[in-house]
Each structure stands twice: as C-alpha cells, then as structure tokens.
Enzyme design. Structure first.
Site, PDB file in Angstrom:
ATOM      1  N   SER A  99      -7.525  14.241  28.043  1.00 51.83           N
ATOM      2  CA  SER A  99      -9.234  13.912  27.943  1.00 51.83           C
ATOM      3  C   SER A  99      -9.904  15.320  28.518  1.00 51.83           C
ATOM      4  O   SER A  99     -10.924  15.436  28.098  1.00 51.83           O
ATOM      5  CB  SER A  99      -9.894  13.211  27.695  1.00 51.83           C
ATOM      6  OG  SER A  99      -9.352  12.836  26.112  1.00 51.83           O
TER       7      SER A  99
ATOM      8  N   SER B 261     -10.499  14.638  24.682  1.00 54.27           N
ATOM      9  CA  SER B 261     -12.309  13.454  23.844  1.00 54.27           C
ATOM     10  C   SER B 261     -13.173  14.302  24.808  1.00 54.27           C
ATOM     11  O   SER B 261     -14.528  13.694  24.452  1.00 54.27           O
ATOM     12  CB  SER B 261     -12.736  11.684  24.095  1.00 54.27           C
ATOM     13  OG  SER B 261     -11.845  11.862  26.193  1.00 54.27           O
TER      14      SER B 261
ATOM     15  N   LYS C 219     -19.797  13.317  30.963  1.00 53.28           N
ATOM     16  CA  LYS C 219     -19.491  12.259  29.362  1.00 53.28           C
ATOM     17  C   LYS C 219     -20.165  11.281  29.467  1.00 53.28           C
ATOM     18  O   LYS C 219     -20.365  10.641  30.580  1.00 53.28           O
ATOM     19  CB  LYS C 219     -17.624  12.460  29.722  1.00 53.28           C
ATOM     20  CG  LYS C 219     -17.422  12.138  28.866  1.00 53.28           C
ATOM     21  CD  LYS C 219     -15.931  12.250  28.791  1.00 53.28           C
ATOM     22  CE  LYS C 219     -14.923  11.417  27.771  1.00 53.28           C
ATOM     23  NZ  LYS C 219     -13.296  11.826  27.861  1.00 53.28           N
TER      24      LYS C 219
HETATM   25  N1  GLN Z   1      -5.933  12.540  23.019  1.00 53.09           N
HETATM   26  C1  GLN Z   1      -5.386  11.068  23.785  1.00 53.09           C
HETATM   27  C2  GLN Z   1      -6.058  10.191  22.720  1.00 53.09           C
HETATM   28  O1  GLN Z   1      -6.589   9.532  22.015  1.00 53.09           O
HETATM   29  C3  GLN Z   1      -5.721  11.586  24.942  1.00 53.09           C
HETATM   30  C4  GLN Z   1      -7.822  10.159  24.508  1.00 53.09           C
HETATM   31  C5  GLN Z   1      -8.241  10.619  26.865  1.00 53.09           C
HETATM   32  O2  GLN Z   1      -7.864  11.288  27.276  1.00 53.09           O
HETATM   33  N2  GLN Z   1      -9.373   9.701  26.559  1.00 53.09           N
HETATM   34  O3  GLN Z   1      -5.703   9.018  23.367  1.00 53.09           O
END
Ligand code: GLN
Length: 433
Positions: A138, A114, A39
C-alpha cells in the site's frame, strides 16, 4: 488548529485529503518547516481518524501515534489526513467510504492504494512528504502509479503504536516523497525504538543516501517478470536494471519458486488477522447512527453491516472462515507454511545477492472500475506482497512512463538493510534524472 472536512475542493482537485488544517510548521528539527500529510489510519490527537470507514465516523483520537509525535518533535506540521481504501483493504483507493481519489497524471485512472491519498497529495504538489502504511504494497503501489518514491521499512523499524491495525504481522508505517532523499529524511524522523509496540526493534535509521553501488550484487528473479506483467512495463524496468549495471552493479538472474504461493499466503493471512482486529468495532460510540432497539446481537449485526463497506465485510467473513475450527489447518496453518517458504527463499537469495530488483506493479494505473472482480484486483499485488510476508524492506522509485503513466522500479533488501535499498534507489534516481 481545528481540522476541516474537505473533498474535491479547489485546493484538492484529486480528492487526496479527507481532512485538512491550516497548520504552520514552527518547531526546530530535521523536518523543520515541512508540511507533512498523514494517512487516515494513523492516530492524530484532535483530528478525526476514520480509516476511510463509516464505522469510525466521528472518532477523534485522544492521543498521537508514535510517528506523529516524531513528526511534531522534528518540526513538521501535520496538515491533514489522506484518503485510503477502507482500513487499508484495496489497491486503488476506490474502497473509501468517502469516495475515491484520482490519479494526478490522469484523472480517469486510480492513484493506486491503499495509501492513494498520500501519493496523490505528493504527486499533485500539495505536500512534499506524507506517511503511508504498507501491509501488502500500500505504500509502493500508489508510489509507482503516481510517479513518486515510497519505502516499506523492515518490519519493526517503525513503531506501529497508534496505527489502527488491519493485519499487524504484515504492516509497517513508511515514508513517501518526491525524491529518495526526502523519503530517507522522513524515515530518519519516524524510525526508532518504542516500548509501546512490542514488535519495535531498537534499530534507528540514521543515514544519508550514498552515491556508490560499485560491486553491488543485484538479483533479478525471473518470477518478477512472469505472466501478467505488461511487456511494456517489463521492458522499461529491465532498462532501469541495466542502468544499475552501468553504475557498477552486477546483475544476477535467479528464481524464487515460493512466488507461486505468496499471493494466496498473503490473502489468507491478512483476512484472518483482519477478522480478529476488526472485531472491536461495534458501532456504539462512533459510526452511522442506528436505532435498532432490539437485542444486542441484532444491533451489533446491523451496525457492522452498515458501518463496513463490501470489501471489508468480504474479508472479515473469509478470514473468520479461514480461522474456524475444522478449517484452520487447511487454510491459516497452510498459509503460515507458505509464508515460511517465502522467508526461506529470500534468505537463500540474499546469501548470494545484496538486493533484488523488478517492477513494483505488473501494470500501469488502472482506469476506474477497470478491475471489477476481487480476484483480478488481488492478483495485481503479486509483486509487492512477498516483502511483507518476509518483513524485508522494499522501495519503489519512478523509472519512466508507459502510455504516459508512471512505472515503478522495486528494490528489495535484507532485514534491517533499508539503507542499502535507499542507496540503490538513490543511485538509480541520480542517473535517470
Ligand atoms: N492491496 C493489498 C490489500 O488489499 C495491500 C493493502 C495494504 O498494503 N494495506 O490487502
């Protein structure tokens, strides 16, 4: 081997990657011969690391993250960097400054986020394994939406050295793959102590998934099937839980009242931490060119306005507000109290059950732009954020499809019982196959 910028070319139809390089795996080790994608918020020496943001355009880290060192030491090849919501802020990978990634099961739908690029790279067969990060879901959300396996390890089990921080009290780097065995193997490679991350625990994961779950007590909090969960998703996940029962597990229904505050506690906490963590990005050495010749203050403002996307700006503003004097007690301190309740709820439940089970996400993958207001997007994280607030391990394993789209079964365990969470998912995967 230099990295190439790629977006939606013939080898990457779903836009999973931001950068690729033709690197052959050469070393000897547990991952020998395996190409692995990383990532884009994990530092890679000599390969751009942008976090899906314009503010880091042109940044090439001079060092490797701990986990990247481990991949190379175990014989894997880092073949590229995957697309993501900017700095990890999102649930769809639509918030990338470089354009979205598409779901390989349906190009009209999001891959989740994400870590959507990592999930799509695996689901489309481009790589066998990838690293993601999970601050509030994410890894697990895109795993569920793309029909692959993803583990958020216990907080502290994988070093965050070299991870560009979004909300450091919540996030962990974790493994993603097509099977539970692959995820377990990648977890073995990346876990372990690292003196450069003060929150890293000396608890390496060394484990081969086991077939046996007889006598395992599986708790099912009724809140995991609360309002907002698509009835078709709920029915499928219940069927999966019944499969665990057929394998000898005992199913125990229970309640988790702190779920009512978990989402609010998560969002106040992650935005507050983001406002502090992202203060370092001034757009001077990297980011969009800018020729403001006025005062430092104006230049700083201009560069951050151009460099960050709307969701990141929203969170920095809200987080700064939540931490400001006069409001701190009302927002941040309250969120920490709610967070303590979530931890206490898990501790109480784990006195009676070994793992918890439920859906990973309340719905199947959304269509692009289906969720247009931020709040309805945030609400879809309700089932994944509790594990981050408490720091406990949680895995998402595919459990079938609804209207042609994959659904994930989420198994959550006690601190440092990642092995048990993996075993439960492994047994399910074997009987479901
Ligand atoms: N959807 C969550 C957020 O927007 C989780 C994102 C993540 O785990 N990086 O914060």
């Amino acid at each position: 081997m230099p990295a190439r910028r790629i977006r939606f070319d013939e080898e990457d139809r779903f836009g999973a990657f931001l950068w690729k390089r033709d690197e052959a795996p050469t070393g000897e080790g547990r991952l020998s011969g395996i190409p692995v994608a990383v990532k884009d918020n994990i530092s890679t020496r000599g390969i751009p690391t942008t976090c899906g943001s314009r503010i880091l355009e042109g940044y090439i880290p001079p060092y490797d993250a701990f986990v990247v060192d481990r991949l190379i030491a175990e014989g894997a090849a880092v073949v590229g960097k995957t697309n993501m919501d900017e700095f990890g802020m999102g649930t769809t990978t639509e918030n990338s400054a470089y354009g979205p990634t598409r779901n390989p099961h349906d190009e009209g739908r999001v891959p989740g986020g994400s870590s959507g690029g990592s999930a799509a790279a695996i689901a489309s067969g481009m790589v066998r394994m990838a690293l993601g990060t999970d601050t509030g879901g994410s890894i697990r959300c895109p795993a569920a939406f793309c029909g692959i396996v993803g583990l958020k390890p216990t907080y502290g089990r994988v070093s965050r050295y070299g991870l560009v921080a979004y909300a450091n009290s919540l996030e962990q780097i974790g493994p993603m793959g097509r099977t539970v065995a692959d995820v377990s193997l990648l977890m073995e490679a990346i876990s372990g102590y690292d003196a450069r991350d003060s929150t890293a625990a000396d608890r390496a994961y060394l484990h081969t998934p086991q077939q046996e779950i007889r006598g395992l007590r599986v708790g099912v909090p009724e809140e995991f099937f609360g309002s907002g969960v698509d009835p078709a998703v709920a029915a499928l996940v219940w069927k999966a839980i019944e499969r665990l029962e057929e394998c000898g597990a005992e199913i125990i229904t229970c309640t988790m009242p702190s779920m009512a505050y978990a989402l609010a506690a998560y969002y106040v906490t992650c935005m507050s931490e983001a406002s502090s963590n992202l203060a370092r990005f001034d757009g001077v050495r990297y980011g969009p060119p800018c020729d403001v010749r006025s005062s430092w203050h104006d230049a700083f403002q201009e560069r951050r306005k151009d460099g960050f996307g709307p969701e990141v700006r929203r969170r920095i503003l809200l987080g700064t507000f939540a931490l400001s004097s006069g409001y701190y007690g009302r927002y941040y301190a309250k969120a920490q109290a709610a967070r303590a309740n979530v931890r206490a709820d898990f501790a109480r439940l784990f006195a009676d059950v070994d793992v918890l089970a439920g859906p990973t996400m309340p719905t199947i993958a959304f269509r692009f732009s289906e969720k247009s207001d931020p709040l309805s997007m945030y609400l879809s994280d309700i089932l994944t954020v509790p594990a981050n607030l408490a720091g406990v391990p949680a895995i998402s394993v595919p459990c079938g499809t609804v209207r042609g789209m994959p659904v994930g079964l989420q198994i959550t365990g006690r601190h440092f019982e990642d092995e048990r969470v993996v075993d439960t998912a492994y047994v399910y995967e074997q009987v479901a196959a």
